[in-house]
Scaffold this active site. Structure first.
Site, short mmCIF file in Angstrom:
data_model
loop_
_atom_site.label_atom_id
_atom_site.label_comp_id
_atom_site.label_asym_id
_atom_site.label_seq_id
_atom_site.Cartn_x
_atom_site.Cartn_y
_atom_site.Cartn_z
N ASP A 267 0.85 -1.20 0.00
CA ASP A 267 0.00 0.00 0.00
C ASP A 267 0.89 1.25 0.00
O ASP A 267 0.63 2.22 -0.73
CB ASP A 267 -0.89 -0.03 1.26
CG ASP A 267 -2.20 0.70 1.06
OD1 ASP A 267 -2.56 1.00 -0.10
OD2 ASP A 267 -2.88 0.97 2.07
N HIS B 198 -4.47 2.42 -7.14
CA HIS B 198 -5.62 2.08 -6.31
C HIS B 198 -6.87 1.76 -7.14
O HIS B 198 -7.70 0.96 -6.72
CB HIS B 198 -5.90 3.18 -5.28
CG HIS B 198 -5.18 2.96 -3.98
ND1 HIS B 198 -3.85 3.26 -3.82
CD2 HIS B 198 -5.60 2.41 -2.80
CE1 HIS B 198 -3.49 2.93 -2.58
NE2 HIS B 198 -4.53 2.41 -1.94
N HIS C 44 -6.50 -1.74 -8.09
CA HIS C 44 -6.87 -2.56 -6.93
C HIS C 44 -8.38 -2.77 -6.89
O HIS C 44 -8.87 -3.88 -6.73
CB HIS C 44 -6.42 -1.90 -5.62
CG HIS C 44 -7.18 -2.41 -4.42
ND1 HIS C 44 -8.40 -1.87 -4.03
CD2 HIS C 44 -6.94 -3.45 -3.58
CE1 HIS C 44 -8.86 -2.55 -3.00
NE2 HIS C 44 -8.00 -3.52 -2.70
N HIS D 198 -5.46 -5.99 0.60
CA HIS D 198 -5.52 -4.70 -0.11
C HIS D 198 -4.14 -4.31 -0.66
O HIS D 198 -4.00 -4.06 -1.85
CB HIS D 198 -6.04 -3.64 0.88
CG HIS D 198 -5.98 -2.24 0.38
ND1 HIS D 198 -6.96 -1.67 -0.40
CD2 HIS D 198 -5.03 -1.27 0.54
CE1 HIS D 198 -6.63 -0.42 -0.69
NE2 HIS D 198 -5.47 -0.15 -0.13
ZN LIG Z 1 -4.56 1.85 0.05
#
Ligand SMILES: [Zn+2]
Length: 374
Positions: A173, A256, A259, A273
């Site tokens: 992340d 993101h 993702h 994540h």
């Molecule tokens: Zn994130």
């Protein structure tokens, strides 16, 4: 557009800092009763410390055991419990989803919120937003709140006992922070608070990336020994504080959004994540046609700490054309942060970049003698 920088009111990090939780809350003017929304391991590890720390500071409190998903139904259950208890503050203790749920419930009830992450697995703890999922774990929406948490308290002794894979996910992340921040700042787009990014936010995002490269491997070794070291301390700060401030005050971009696209396919649901975001970073670098030397720097880091660099490593070894299109469509949905890229991004480009990133990852593994995960 004005420059806007946001952060929690206070960030406290240290070994056994949970012992100071009650005192910190009282210092900030927070009063009880407190509802502690907690995951299973937080309850096992910290119940006794909460009793001491919150008790000494005069806080009545109850513990709500988190149900497992940051979904609308779960948020409503937490709100019901908070109302029944007449809670005046909500404390979230656990992983990213626990904290997201605590923040969502607190925002709806207009209560202050304290976040105590027990893992350094995402940039969520410092932020004023939650990622809401369906009960089955598919991405549903971002919820953005008026303010950041009143207190983020990180106990590195607790983090040191967390599973290594979660620290690695946090690095994934955090890996996105600098690349997404730079894209947003260069494009002059709005950050997550609707303002212009600041030099401070960009500098923090870059520092985040430098700490990952320098301390990532050593921090992981410290975690495996379950003992906090200065490298682990710095890395936890990068994963939690720098990544959080960097993304929120600078903005998100393709990584993101990819993702979110990946969550559209159930095969990826057992991956964290940050693991999917790390793959999203590779896709972003491909879309942005970044120099090979930079892609190699990222591949090298990802491989050393164990972040995914191939589709197989996020459950998509058998990616069909239909799944690929589904991911690409979700990544480029209207309002997605992929549209912060400085060029028009179409679903077809994402579908191709997802394959191209996989080819780069596999080639890198072959050239460096890494055995390919199935
Ligand atoms: Zn994130």
């Amino acid at each position: 557009m004005h420059t806007v920088f946001c952060s929690p009111s206070r960030y406290t990090q240290g070994s056994n800092s949970t012992l100071s939780l009650g005192k910190e809350m009282a210092t900030l003017g927070l009063g009880g009763p407190a509802l502690v929304v907690a995951g299973n391991s937080a309850i096992t590890l910290l119940s006794e410390t909460w009793r001491l720390s919150l008790g000494e500071a005069g806080f009545d409190f109850q513990v709500y055991r988190f149900g497992g998903e940051c979904s609308i139904a779960e948020i409503e259950r937490v709100k019901r419990q908070a109302r029944e208890q007449s809670a005046r503050v909500i404390v979230g203790a656990g992983g990213g989803k626990v904290l997201d749920t605590a923040r969502a419930a607190a925002a709806d009830l207009d209560l202050p919120v304290v976040n105590c992450p027990t893992v350094a697995s995402s940039d969520a703890p410092c932020s004023a937003l939650s990622v809401i999922y369906t009960d089955d774990g598919a991405f549903l929406e971002y919820r953005i709140y008026g303010k950041n948490p009143d207190l983020v308290l990180v106990d590195t002794q607790v983090i040191a006992q967390s599973p290594p894979r979660l620290l690695v996910a946090g690095m994934g992340d955090a890996l996105a922070t600098w690349f997404e921040a730079k894209t947003c700042v260069e494009g002059g787009v709005r950050n997550m608070r609707g303002g212009r990014s600041s030099q401070s936010a960009l500098a923090l995002a870059e520092l985040c990336y430098r700490i990952l490269l320098r301390d990532g491997v050593d921090a992981l070794a410290a975690l495996r020994n379950q003992s906090p070291t200065p490298a682990l301390d710095r890395l936890v700060e990068a994963n939690t504080l720098l990544s959080g401030l960097g993304f929120e005050s600078s903005g998100l971009a393709a990584a993101h959004a990819v993702h979110n696209g990946l969550t559209a396919v159930p095969h990826t649901h057992s991956y964290f994540h940050g693991e999917k975001v790390a793959y999203g970073v590779l896709v972003q670098l491909v879309l942005e046609k970044k120099p090979h030397s930079l892609v190699e720097e990222v591949l090298d880091f990802a491989t050393k700490v164990g972040l995914p660099t191939t589709l197989a490593a996020i459950g998509l070894g058998e990616l069909t054309g239909e799944m690929q299109n589904q991911i690409a469509a979700r990544s480029t949905a209207p309002g997605e942060t992929i549209h912060n890229e400085p060029f028009k991004v179409e679903a077809r480009m994402v579908a191709e970049a997802i394959r191209a990133a996989d080819a780069l990852g596999r080639e890198w593994q072959r050239n460096h003698g890494v055995s390919v995960a199935g």
